[in-house]
Design a protein around this motif. Sequence first.
Motif, PDB file in Angstrom:
ATOM      1  N   TYR A  11       0.814  -1.214   0.000  1.00 16.97           N
ATOM      2  CA  TYR A  11       0.000   0.000   0.000  1.00 16.97           C
ATOM      3  C   TYR A  11       0.854   1.274   0.000  1.00 16.97           C
ATOM      4  O   TYR A  11       0.341   2.363   0.213  1.00 16.97           O
ATOM      5  CB  TYR A  11      -0.965  -0.029   1.190  1.00 16.97           C
ATOM      6  CG  TYR A  11      -1.811  -1.279   1.143  1.00 16.97           C
ATOM      7  CD1 TYR A  11      -2.903  -1.361   0.289  1.00 16.97           C
ATOM      8  CD2 TYR A  11      -1.472  -2.414   1.880  1.00 16.97           C
ATOM      9  CE1 TYR A  11      -3.649  -2.520   0.188  1.00 16.97           C
ATOM     10  CE2 TYR A  11      -2.217  -3.571   1.793  1.00 16.97           C
ATOM     11  CZ  TYR A  11      -3.304  -3.618   0.942  1.00 16.97           C
ATOM     12  OH  TYR A  11      -4.037  -4.768   0.838  1.00 16.97           O
ATOM     13  N   TYR A  28      -5.287  -7.298   5.432  1.00 20.46           N
ATOM     14  CA  TYR A  28      -5.584  -7.187   4.002  1.00 20.46           C
ATOM     15  C   TYR A  28      -6.979  -6.615   3.754  1.00 20.46           C
ATOM     16  O   TYR A  28      -7.159  -5.740   2.912  1.00 20.46           O
ATOM     17  CB  TYR A  28      -5.445  -8.572   3.357  1.00 20.46           C
ATOM     18  CG  TYR A  28      -5.869  -8.631   1.913  1.00 20.46           C
ATOM     19  CD1 TYR A  28      -5.006  -8.192   0.916  1.00 20.46           C
ATOM     20  CD2 TYR A  28      -7.118  -9.128   1.549  1.00 20.46           C
ATOM     21  CE1 TYR A  28      -5.384  -8.242  -0.417  1.00 20.46           C
ATOM     22  CE2 TYR A  28      -7.499  -9.190   0.219  1.00 20.46           C
ATOM     23  CZ  TYR A  28      -6.626  -8.745  -0.751  1.00 20.46           C
ATOM     24  OH  TYR A  28      -7.001  -8.784  -2.068  1.00 20.46           O
ATOM     25  N   ASN A  32      -7.403  -2.994   1.988  1.00 23.43           N
ATOM     26  CA  ASN A  32      -8.025  -2.999   0.661  1.00 23.43           C
ATOM     27  C   ASN A  32      -9.272  -2.132   0.658  1.00 23.43           C
ATOM     28  O   ASN A  32      -9.557  -1.443  -0.318  1.00 23.43           O
ATOM     29  CB  ASN A  32      -8.354  -4.413   0.201  1.00 23.43           C
ATOM     30  CG  ASN A  32      -7.335  -4.910  -0.785  1.00 23.43           C
ATOM     31  OD1 ASN A  32      -6.290  -4.297  -0.999  1.00 23.43           O
ATOM     32  ND2 ASN A  32      -7.632  -6.022  -1.404  1.00 23.43           N
ATOM     33  N   THR A  36      -9.579   1.060  -1.847  1.00 26.82           N
ATOM     34  CA  THR A  36     -10.656   1.148  -2.832  1.00 26.82           C
ATOM     35  C   THR A  36     -11.639   2.272  -2.524  1.00 26.82           C
ATOM     36  O   THR A  36     -12.405   2.682  -3.396  1.00 26.82           O
ATOM     37  CB  THR A  36     -11.422  -0.185  -2.964  1.00 26.82           C
ATOM     38  OG1 THR A  36     -11.956  -0.554  -1.692  1.00 26.82           O
ATOM     39  CG2 THR A  36     -10.500  -1.281  -3.488  1.00 26.82           C
TER      40      THR A  36
END
Length: 60
Positions: A11, A28, A32, A36
Amino acid sequence: MEPFKVMGDLYNALFTVQKSNPEVLVDYVVWNHIKTSLPKDYLLPDPAFIDAFSNAFLSE
């Protein structure tokens, strides 16, 4: 259920200063979701904010 951990380096693109820390593991699913949820070109710290903040102090 334990979180699935991955290297935080995945990241690094989210940060203006990208420093490798392969020993740092992050969740994770959480990261994520963060990635997003942000605009595609967003960086931390936000360069526009840093410019405005810097200019406010330079003009004093």
